[in-house]
Scaffold this active site. Structure first.
Site, mmCIF file in Angstrom:
data_model
loop_
_atom_site.group_PDB
_atom_site.id
_atom_site.type_symbol
_atom_site.label_atom_id
_atom_site.label_comp_id
_atom_site.label_asym_id
_atom_site.label_seq_id
_atom_site.Cartn_x
_atom_site.Cartn_y
_atom_site.Cartn_z
ATOM 1 N N GLY A 134 0.813 -1.203 0.000
ATOM 2 C CA GLY A 134 0.000 0.000 0.000
ATOM 3 C C GLY A 134 0.851 1.260 0.000
ATOM 4 O O GLY A 134 1.965 1.293 -0.530
ATOM 5 N N SER A 135 0.326 2.292 0.626
ATOM 6 C CA SER A 135 0.954 3.619 0.518
ATOM 7 C C SER A 135 2.293 3.743 1.226
ATOM 8 O O SER A 135 2.993 4.750 1.037
ATOM 9 C CB SER A 135 -0.010 4.688 1.049
ATOM 10 O OG SER A 135 -1.129 4.795 0.193
ATOM 11 N N THR A 136 2.693 2.750 2.041
ATOM 12 C CA THR A 136 4.040 2.825 2.618
ATOM 13 C C THR A 136 5.096 2.761 1.521
ATOM 14 O O THR A 136 6.208 3.268 1.692
ATOM 15 C CB THR A 136 4.290 1.692 3.635
ATOM 16 O OG1 THR A 136 4.077 0.426 3.001
ATOM 17 C CG2 THR A 136 3.362 1.821 4.836
#
Length: 491
Positions: free
Chosen positions: A218-220
């Site tokens: 995801g956005s990490t």
């Protein structure tokens, strides 16, 4: 002697010679194979005839031995705070074998390692019982407790990995749900039944989610996308507007992807602002401009597409080679075919916190003999200079702004500089049917400006009693990361 008798005598002589040759072959050439055969019960009896050496955390043993009356396996393994440390120790069972550190360093712990030959020979000559050596880990007990307790308090499936960015030491490694290796360390029917029950559970307590499971990050992953864009000159000024509109139309597709924040926060904003509010459009656009080859090249410098050995094996995280333009854009926000272990995302975070230098993670500080002499010492070993110091410091600036003024604010620690990034990862055949994963990555700096800790937190909320709207890395993962960082900073 008549002719038939001579033939019989020669034949008997040949049989005797063949028997002698076979006996010598078995005795010498096949000795090691037969001695170490798993079906050789004498080997098993010997393995459990004396207490093993210990696995050490924070100067204290987290393993031990217990006598088992009525069995020719005299001792069985016991584990202290077993569920908390199981992802580190693994298990050592009379019936099920050994895993993780118990398996990798079985020779040292049992006393059979070749490096203990002289000690073993002297013990045999003096009549002493064989003794095993110890495995001293890099784990920080307070950080480990914070990681494990944070996951337990959520009642979630998940994992936490904390590293020292400067050296690569593994400071914490937790996975939940977990198990107590002591409950099946013997050979009884009851212990065998307990192992089968654990193996059959759908929530897989025997699986080490920190090392052996892969998930979309995801956005990490946006911190790596930003690093790649800076390193390859796609971005030259993190404060300059990118021109990426929202919602963002995927290349060669009619699909439009929006954000979880108002469009005004993300429309055509800079990379720094895009990081602050986790704007998908900014990072989709960066990935499209970079292309799959440059993004994969940077990902691989951080450790993707390669197994890691710490010395326990961690499966390879994957940045695929064959991606079309829409799939490439999706990897920019950590979606599509991209997968990562929690260890890998901890390595990415640690590398950026360490000014672009990624250190090989390691879990063992020292192997020592029964007399406490050092057999082998763990030491820092660089993996790659993944990105330049200038690039890393730019990403640090963005991550620190995200903690101070953006979505990662729950990781703030008074008086400490903290950088962080939230992540919510969609998954499944139909992403709308599955509850998303929650991620959080962060690092903290000490008073000298160094980063002694970087953390990756992964939470699978599929069994949690929580509304879908509450599933977010900042809400579920950030408090755990904060507690782990505080534990390390206190030390």
């Amino acid at each position: 002697m008549n002719r038939p008798l001579r033939h019989i005598a020669v034949f008997c002589g040949l049989l005797t010679l063949a028997l002698l040759l076979r006996a010598n072959w078995v005795q010498f050439a096949k000795n090691d194979d037969l001695a170490n055969d798993k079906k050789n019960r004498r080997v098993q009896i010997e393995a459990f005839s004396h207490p093993r050496g210990d696995i050490i955390v924070g100067g204290k043993s987290i393993t031990g031995a217990k006598e088992t009356p009525g069995s020719d396996f005299k001792f069985k393994r016991v584990f202290k705070e077993g569920p908390m440390y199981a992802p580190v120790t693994g298990y050592f069972s009379q019936a099920q074998g050994a895993t993780f550190l118990e398996g990798v360093h079985n020779g040292i712990l049992s006393g059979n390692d070749d490096r203990l030959f002289i000690k073993r020979t002297l013990d045999m000559l003096t009549g002493k019982k064989q003794q095993g050596g110890d495995v001293v880990t890099t784990i920080d007990p307070k950080a480990q407790k914070a990681a494990y307790q944070g996951l337990v308090d959520l009642n979630a499936k998940g994992a936490v990995v904390a590293l020292d960015p400067r050296s690569g030491k593994v400071l914490a490694m937790a996975s939940t749900p977990s198990y107590d290796p002591s409950v099946f360390s013997g050979i009884s029917l009851a212990e065998g039944k307990k192992f089968k029950e654990l193996s059959a559970r759908k929530d897989k307590p025997l699986s080490n989610r920190a090392l052996r499971e892969i998930y979309p990050p995801g956005s990490t992953f946006k911190i790596l996308t930003a690093a790649a864009a800076l390193e390859h000159g796609v971005v030259t000024d993190i404060d300059k507007p990118t021109g990426a509109p929202t919602p963002y139309k995927l290349p060669l597709s009619s699909t439009r992807i929006g954000n979880d924040v108002p469009d005004s926060n993300c429309d055509k904003v800079s990379v720094k602002t895009g990081m602050q509010w986790s704007c998908n459009n900014v990072f989709l656009d960066l990935a499209d401009k970079l292309g799959k080859d440059k993004l994969r090249e940077t990902a691989e410098k951080f450790g993707f597409n390669e197994e890691q050995f710490i010395p326990v094996r961690a499966v390879a995280s994957s940045y695929p080679e064959k991606l079309d333009k829409p799939q490439t854009a999706l990897t920019g926000m950590g979606q599509g075919s991209l997968t990562s272990t929690p260890l890998q995302m901890a390595m990415v975070t640690a590398g950026l916190a360490n000014d672009g230098k990624v250190m090989k993670p390691y879990l063992v500080e020292e192997l020592r003999g029964p007399d406490l002499s050092t057999i082998e010492k763990g030491s820092p070993d660089p993996l790659n200079q993944a990105v330049s110091e200038k690039t890393a410091k730019s990403v640090q600036e963005m991550m620190e702004n995200t903690v101070e003024n953006g979505t990662a604010n729950k990781a703030r620690i008074d008086g400490v500089t903290v950088g962080g990034k939230t992540g919510t990862a969609q998954h499944g055949a139909d992403v709308n049917d599955e509850r998303p994963y929650a991620w959080f990555v962060s690092y903290a700096k000490n008073s000298e400006g160094e980063s002694p800790v970087a953390v990756a937190v992964f939470v699978d909320p599929s069994d949690m009693d929580i509304a879908r709207s509450e599933i977010a890395g900042g809400k579920l993962g950030a408090p755990i990361a904060k507690a782990v960082m505080e534990a390390v900073l206190e030390r």
